[in-house]
Write an enzyme that holds these catalytic residues in place. Structure first.
Site, PDB file in Angstrom:
ATOM      1  N   SER A   1      26.151   5.681  16.602  1.00 31.92           N
ATOM      2  CA  SER A   1      28.025   6.056  17.373  1.00 31.92           C
ATOM      3  C   SER A   1      28.004   5.626  18.892  1.00 31.92           C
ATOM      4  O   SER A   1      27.733   6.944  19.416  1.00 31.92           O
ATOM      5  CB  SER A   1      28.366   7.067  16.133  1.00 31.92           C
ATOM      6  N   GLY A   2      28.795   5.327  19.343  1.00 36.86           N
ATOM      7  CA  GLY A   2      29.261   5.460  20.701  1.00 36.86           C
ATOM      8  C   GLY A   2      27.454   4.099  21.722  1.00 36.86           C
ATOM      9  O   GLY A   2      27.826   4.487  22.382  1.00 36.86           O
TER      10      GLY A   2
ATOM     11  N   THR B   1      30.102  -2.344  18.578  1.00 33.70           N
ATOM     12  CA  THR B   1      31.452  -2.753  17.742  1.00 33.70           C
ATOM     13  C   THR B   1      31.772  -3.888  19.628  1.00 33.70           C
ATOM     14  O   THR B   1      32.216  -4.594  19.051  1.00 33.70           O
ATOM     15  CB  THR B   1      32.332  -1.164  17.851  1.00 33.70           C
TER      16      THR B   1
ATOM     17  N   ASN C   1      32.217   8.791  19.771  1.00 31.08           N
ATOM     18  CA  ASN C   1      32.852   7.770  20.474  1.00 31.08           C
ATOM     19  C   ASN C   1      34.446   8.382  19.987  1.00 31.08           C
ATOM     20  O   ASN C   1      34.721   8.528  19.331  1.00 31.08           O
ATOM     21  CB  ASN C   1      32.005   6.979  19.362  1.00 31.08           C
TER      22      ASN C   1
ATOM     23  N   SER D   1      35.161   5.199  17.438  1.00 31.98           N
ATOM     24  CA  SER D   1      34.108   4.917  15.943  1.00 31.98           C
ATOM     25  C   SER D   1      34.739   4.116  15.297  1.00 31.98           C
ATOM     26  O   SER D   1      35.590   4.847  14.484  1.00 31.98           O
ATOM     27  CB  SER D   1      34.229   6.364  16.323  1.00 31.98           C
ATOM     28  N   SER D   2      33.866   3.247  14.702  1.00 29.87           N
ATOM     29  CA  SER D   2      34.276   2.585  13.756  1.00 29.87           C
ATOM     30  C   SER D   2      33.818   3.188  12.129  1.00 29.87           C
ATOM     31  O   SER D   2      32.454   3.727  12.383  1.00 29.87           O
ATOM     32  CB  SER D   2      33.705   1.615  13.367  1.00 29.87           C
TER      33      SER D   2
ATOM     34  N   GLY E   1      24.229   2.777  12.614  1.00 30.59           N
ATOM     35  CA  GLY E   1      22.971   2.991  12.154  1.00 30.59           C
ATOM     36  C   GLY E   1      22.647   4.924  11.478  1.00 30.59           C
ATOM     37  O   GLY E   1      24.101   5.301  11.232  1.00 30.59           O
TER      38      GLY E   1
ATOM     39  N   GLU F   1      21.997   7.908  11.538  1.00 27.75           N
ATOM     40  CA  GLU F   1      22.768   9.253  11.233  1.00 27.75           C
ATOM     41  C   GLU F   1      22.198  10.245  11.072  1.00 27.75           C
ATOM     42  O   GLU F   1      21.520  10.766  10.433  1.00 27.75           O
ATOM     43  CB  GLU F   1      24.258   8.854  10.637  1.00 27.75           C
TER      44      GLU F   1
END
Ligand SMILES: Nc1ncnc2c1ncn2[C@@H]1O[C@H](COP(=O)(O)OP(=O)(O)OP(=O)(O)O)[C@@H](O)[C@H]1O
Ligand SMILES: [Mg+2]
Length: 1063
Positions: free
Chosen positions: A142-143, A147, A192, A195-196, A424, A426
């Site tokens: 994340s981050g 995206t 993030n 974050s998606s 990805g 986690e």
């Protein structure tokens, strides 16, 4: 060796500025300028742009060091073969401009520095040329920038691909689907700010011309728990805040909302409704516009917002316990809004929120809920409403992206490019069901990656005829099986536990798990662990040894989350919703379906398998994103964090697989093209096959057999150092080549110029020659024609004028007249005159006369008074003597002199005697006595009125003109003459016999002065003269040989005059 180069942020050496001086190097977008020694140093400084070129490829430390070097220089992209590793710079590097897009279009992947656009372009070209579907898989934690990368890729395609013939709006919709999906699916998390919270796979369809014509989105596992709960420092999905911040007053009033996130319980859990990096108000504007672009009607937008608002109202529904501890709804206002916004019956909703419907033995029972259960049911409803709306939204976007030409023939030839933006690995302090699903997903994708990479590697070796050297790699199939295997897999066991009757809890699930997979090498629980590892595991936890590392999961909530239970009566209520979106999200068939719905894990597994199938059918490309620090700060390289990601992204494994065989491979053509200058035999051109050229080249470079292999179309180089040595040699060679090329180019340039000038000169010459030739030919033709006409005319010249002879006659006339000018007589004595043609005879005579008159006139005008006098005298002389006296011709050329004696030669006494009478002419003469004929020297003077004979100083005789009766002279050549004087004048002594050497001159002047021109007698034989009173004398003239003047016996004066034959 010093070299001047310039680097752009992508790390490319773009310019050799000066080969002989220490040089400057521009690095990074911040324009840091660094002096460097050589290109090799540059490599040391900015690292290698492909990890396969790392000498020590097994060392994680050197891997990270390379990343660090590049990151320091803002070089965020590095390859591992075809895989792109990207490090989030957390700042705008200005490397995604239109110029950058153009720069990466149509160039070979390895010829340019690593860049996202290089991958984008390679993928697109493969799609177009090979017509194979492609998939770009973007992963990272994340981050890390997944995206962002997806958006940049879409932007690249939108801007660089040709526009479709019809439906150009698809491009806009593809781009505009992003803000909408992000509003509903993204949230601020600790990692993030955007974050998606769902996985996204997007297909872009391209027609046979390469224009984007459609798209399709698949979403995975929306993190719906966020709707009802957020960790501290996190937010709910963006859309809630955007609506509250940006929505119009009127809209908010209609939705019953306040412009304050703090008023909504679902928005305050994380206690951070405001985020400095996010501008909800402006984002809302973007989303509203995007909704229009992707075909939302105003009604649909209203329905959608009603749902968003209803979720917020749901969050504010409170319960209170009655005396039986059953929950009762206390928030009437919220209920009222909910009823309106969701279009449901208020009473039914109220009942559904505090009861649970159980069907036992075909009978429906309503059991009241306690406070905790009611809150659970409310949250479950909120999650279901939101997540189903999200699914509907994706469907709606898909309908707007669907190609309108699906039926047309060109549709069948479309190709698809997939973009996978998925979470990805986690690993948190506390990992739950979501992390389990996500990591399972990554495990699957890794498996796919290994499979496809190895497969493509092996295929390449096979295709190239190179023996396959087996690669030692970790095959994670064993872990995938552990999770997904039927009956024995973790998901199966979880499902079984969820479905079985009786009291199933998270802990019973863990026990079951321990029972079933206890021998699995990648599975561990507190119970199964040995003494040492047991400490690190809680009793409610299990640990999986993923390919990327170990992750410990807490089983708490596994069953609930997997069940995703929504009580039946809530479902029923929602099925009756009048909100069109809700009624589509909650279908009545769901109620009648006796079969239990699939659990979340199974649904996820199925969709994952489907995704893997989709990806397998496509040519893969990989982008691995790395987050450099947790603080979202530019320029910070947190080594621990990065090592963690390198490990979990499996990058070392990637590299190992890639480097198992050869570090570098390149098509013979490309290799030869790049390095041919290093070998005299291949430079400048190699005539044979590229493969043979490369063989010659590597032999010349001294490659050892173990360093390389020759495939069918490619050379494979095992070690990076071999390549580097070649690169360095090339760098040095380039310097000298550049000079040579410059010189050759200049030579060529000037030669071309010279040849051009020469060609032009020849062209002008030939043109001019042609012109001259034509002129000459025309002239000759004209001449021939003229000659012909002349000849014809000449033949007929005597005939009367007719067309045949007219030209000739005219010509003769013209040429006579024209030539006349040159043949005119030169003086008045010249009597010559060209013969005129018959027709011009008359004109010629007139012209001749005219000419003569003109000459005479001119002559007359030009003569001086003296000369006029001379001529007049000569004319008189001619009149008197011409043809009459023998010595006249001798006198003609001799000019008459105005006087033969100057006043000095005349005695002053004589002058005095003459007084004022002027002397007009004086000449010495000889006087013959009238008696003895003795010669006496005298002077003859002419005055205006008399002839005066002077003897020295005495005037001997003065004969007035009136007394001068005549003058006699012989016709012979002598120079004697007689002045006849009036006889009646007694004062006169008689006629005077004189002799003058200039007899013609003397006589002419005398005759003129005395006006006796007509009184000059020219006698033959003898002259009689009066010798004094009554006495006459005679002079006899006879011709003889010489002049002799004597007194003859007869008393006559005998003059023998020489014969001159002049008459
Ligand atoms: N290439 C880049 N250049 C500049 N900034 C970037 C780049 N990539 C990412 N960022 C910054 O990092 C932030 C996070 O990136 P992004 O949202 O793409 O992460 P993500 O991998 O999608 O994370 P998540 O899994 O949480 O969705 C972006 O909002 C942006 O500010
Ligand atoms: Mg994202």
């Amino acid at each position: 060796m010093a070299l001047q180069v310039e680097l752009i942020p992508t790390g490319e050496i773009i310019r050799v500025v000066h080969p002989h001086r220490p040089c400057k190097l521009t690095l990074g977008s911040d324009g840091v300028r660094v002096t460097m020694e050589s290109a090799l140093t540059a490599r040391d400084r900015v690292g290698v742009q492909d990890f396969v070129l790392l000498e020590n490829f097994t060392s994680e430390a050197s891997f990270i060091e390379n990343l660090r070097r590049r990151f320091r220089e803002n070089l965020i992209y590095t390859y591992i073969g075809p895989v792109l590793v990207s490090v989030n710079p957390y700042r705008d590097l200005q490397i995604y401009s239109r110029q950058h897009m153009e720069r990466y279009r149509g160039v070979s992947f390895y010829e340019v520095p690593p860049h996202l656009f290089a991958v984008a372009d390679t993928v697109y070209r493969a799609l177009r040329t090979e017509r194979r579907d492609q998939a770009v898989m973007i992963s990272g934690e994340s981050g890390a920038g997944k995206t962002e990368a997806t958006k940049r890729l879409l932007q690249f395609y939108a801007e660089t691909c040709p526009a479709p013939e019809r439906g150009g709006a698809v491009r806009d919709r593809l781009l505009q689907s992003n803000p909408v999906l992000e509003a509903f699916g993204n949230a601020k998390t600790l990692r993030n700010d955007n974050s998606s919270r769902f996985g996204k796979y997007m297909d872009v369809q391209f027609d046979f011309k390469g224009a984007p014509v459609g798209g399709h989105i698949l979403s995975y596992l929306l993190e719906k728990s966020r709707v009802v709960h957020q960790n501290h420092g996190e937010r709910n999905f963006h859309v809630f805040y955007q609506l509250l911040e940006g929505g119009e007053e009127e809209t908010l009033r209609r939705l019953g909302l306040e412009r304050n996130p703090q008023s909504y319980l679902y928005l305050v859990k994380g206690q951070c409704a405001k985020v400095s990096s996010i501008n909800d108000k402006s984002d809302w504007k973007v989303v509203r516009k995007a909704l229009t672009v992707i075909n939302f009607t105003e009604d649909e937008v209203e329905d959608l917002l009603s749902i968003v608002a209803s979720v917020l109202h749901l969050g504010n529904i409170h319960f209170a316990a009655d005396e039986e501890s059953n929950a009762q709804v206390t928030s009437e206002n919220q209920l009222k809004y909910l009823t309106r916004l969701l279009g449901v019956d208020g009473v039914t909703l109220r009942e559904a929120l505090i009861h649970r419907k159980i069907i036992a033995k075909g009978e429906e029972l309503l059991s009241p809920l306690n406070l905790e259960q009611a809150a659970y049911a409310r949250d479950a409803l909120a999650k279901a409403v939101y997540s189903r709306t999200f699914t509907w939204l994706v469907g709606k976007i898909n309908r707007s992206l669907a190609s309108k030409d699906a039926e047309s023939p060109s549709w069948r030839s479309t190709t698809v490019l997939g973009l996978l933006d998925i979470y990805g690995f986690e690993v948190f302090q506390h990992n739950s069901f979501e992390q389990f699903c996500i990591n399972y997903c990554n495990e699957k994708l890794q498996q796919l990656f290994i499979e496809l990479t190895l497969k493509s590697e092996q295929e390449e070796y096979e295709a190239e005829g190179i023996a396959w050297e087996p690669v030692q790699y970790f095959n994670n199939k064993i872990i995938c099986d552990l999770v997904e295997e039927k009956f024995k897999g973790i998901i199966s066991i979880l499902d079984e536990e969820c479905l079985r009757p009786g009291e199933a809890t998270d802990l019973t699930f863990l026990e079951k798990l321990e029972d079933t997979v206890k021998h699995h090498p990648h599975f561990l629980t507190h119970k199964l662990a040995d003494q040492r590892t047991r400490k690190s595991l809680g009793r409610g936890e299990f640990r999986l040894l993923h390919y990327a590392g170990e992750v410990t999961y807490s089983v708490t909530g596994f069953l609930d989350k997997n069940n995703d239970l929504l009580f039946r009566n809530l479902k029923e209520t929602m099925c009756g919703s009048k909100n069109p979106i809700m009624s589509r999200c909650f279908d009545r068939s769901e109620l009648s379906d006796k079969k239990r719905p699939e659990t979340v894990a199974t649904q996820f597994k199925m969709s994952l398998l489907q995704l893997v199938e989709i990806l397998k059918s496509k040519e893969p490309a990989y982008i691995r994103c790395i987050k450099p620090n947790d603080a979202k700060q530019p320029g910070r390289f947190d080594e621990v964090l990065i090592r963690h990601q390198v490990k979990y992204l499996g990058l070392m494994e990637n590299l190992r697989v890639r480097r198992a065989g050869f570090a570098y491979r390149r098509k013979y053509e490309a290799f030869l093209q790049r390095y041919k200058s290093l070998c005299p035999e291949t430079w400048p051109t190699w005539a044979g096959r590229p493969q043979d050229g490369v063989a010659v080249l590597v032999r010349h470079l001294g490659y050892k057999p173990e360093e390389y292999k020759m495939g069918r179309t490619k050379i494979f180089i095992r070690f990076p150092k071999t390549l580097f040595a070649t690169e360095d040699a090339l760098e040095i060679r380039r310097q000298s080549l550049a000079t040579k090329i410059q010189a050759t180019w200049r030579g060529f340039h000037w030669r071309q110029k010279f040849l051009r000038v020469k060609r032009s000169a020849i062209c002008i010459q030939s043109w001019w020659r042609g012109t001259l030739g034509r002129r000459k030919a025309a002239k000759r033709k004209w001449a021939a024609e003229t000659i012909r006409r002349l000849i014809r005319g000449f033949i007929l010249r005597h005939a009367p004028r007719c067309p045949e002879n007219a030209f000739f006659l005219d010509h003769v006339r013209t040429s006579f007249l024209l030539s006349l000018r040159r043949q005119l007589p030169q003086n008045i004595l010249d009597t010559s005159w060209p013969t005129p043609p018959p027709a011009l005879r008359e004109a010629s005579d007139l012209l001749q006369e005219l000419c003569m008159k003109n000459m005479v006139w001119k002559y007359c005008r030009s003569i001086s008074p003296e000369w006029k006098q001379q001529l007049q005298q000569k004319a008189v002389a001619s009149e008197i003597f011409k043809g009459k006296k023998d010595n006249y011709p001798q006198s003609v050329p001799r000019l008459f002199i105005s006087t033969r004696l100057s006043t000095d030669e005349i005695s002053p006494k004589v002058l005095q005697a003459l007084g004022s009478e002027p002397i007009q002419y004086a000449v010495p003469v000889v006087k013959y006595d009238r008696k003895g004929y003795k010669p006496r020297s005298r002077q003859l003077l002419l005055t205006p009125s008399a002839v005066v004979i002077v003897e020295d100083a005495k005037v001997k005789q003065r004969i007035d003109y009136t007394n001068l009766t005549g003058i006699s002279v012989s016709s012979l050549s002598d120079s004697l003459f007689v002045l006849h004087v009036q006889r009646e004048d007694n004062k006169q002594k008689g006629d005077v016999v004189l002799q003058s050497d200039h007899v013609i001159e003397t006589l002419t002047k005398t005759a003129l002065s005395a006006d006796r021109v007509n009184n000059i007698n020219i006698n033959q034989g003898s002259i009689t003269f009066a010798g004094g009173p009554g006495r006459d004398g005679t002079i006899d003239f006879t011709p003889g040989s010489e002049l002799l003047i004597t007194k003859a016996k007869n008393g006559h004066l005998a003059v023998v005059a020489p014969r001159l034959n002049s008459r």
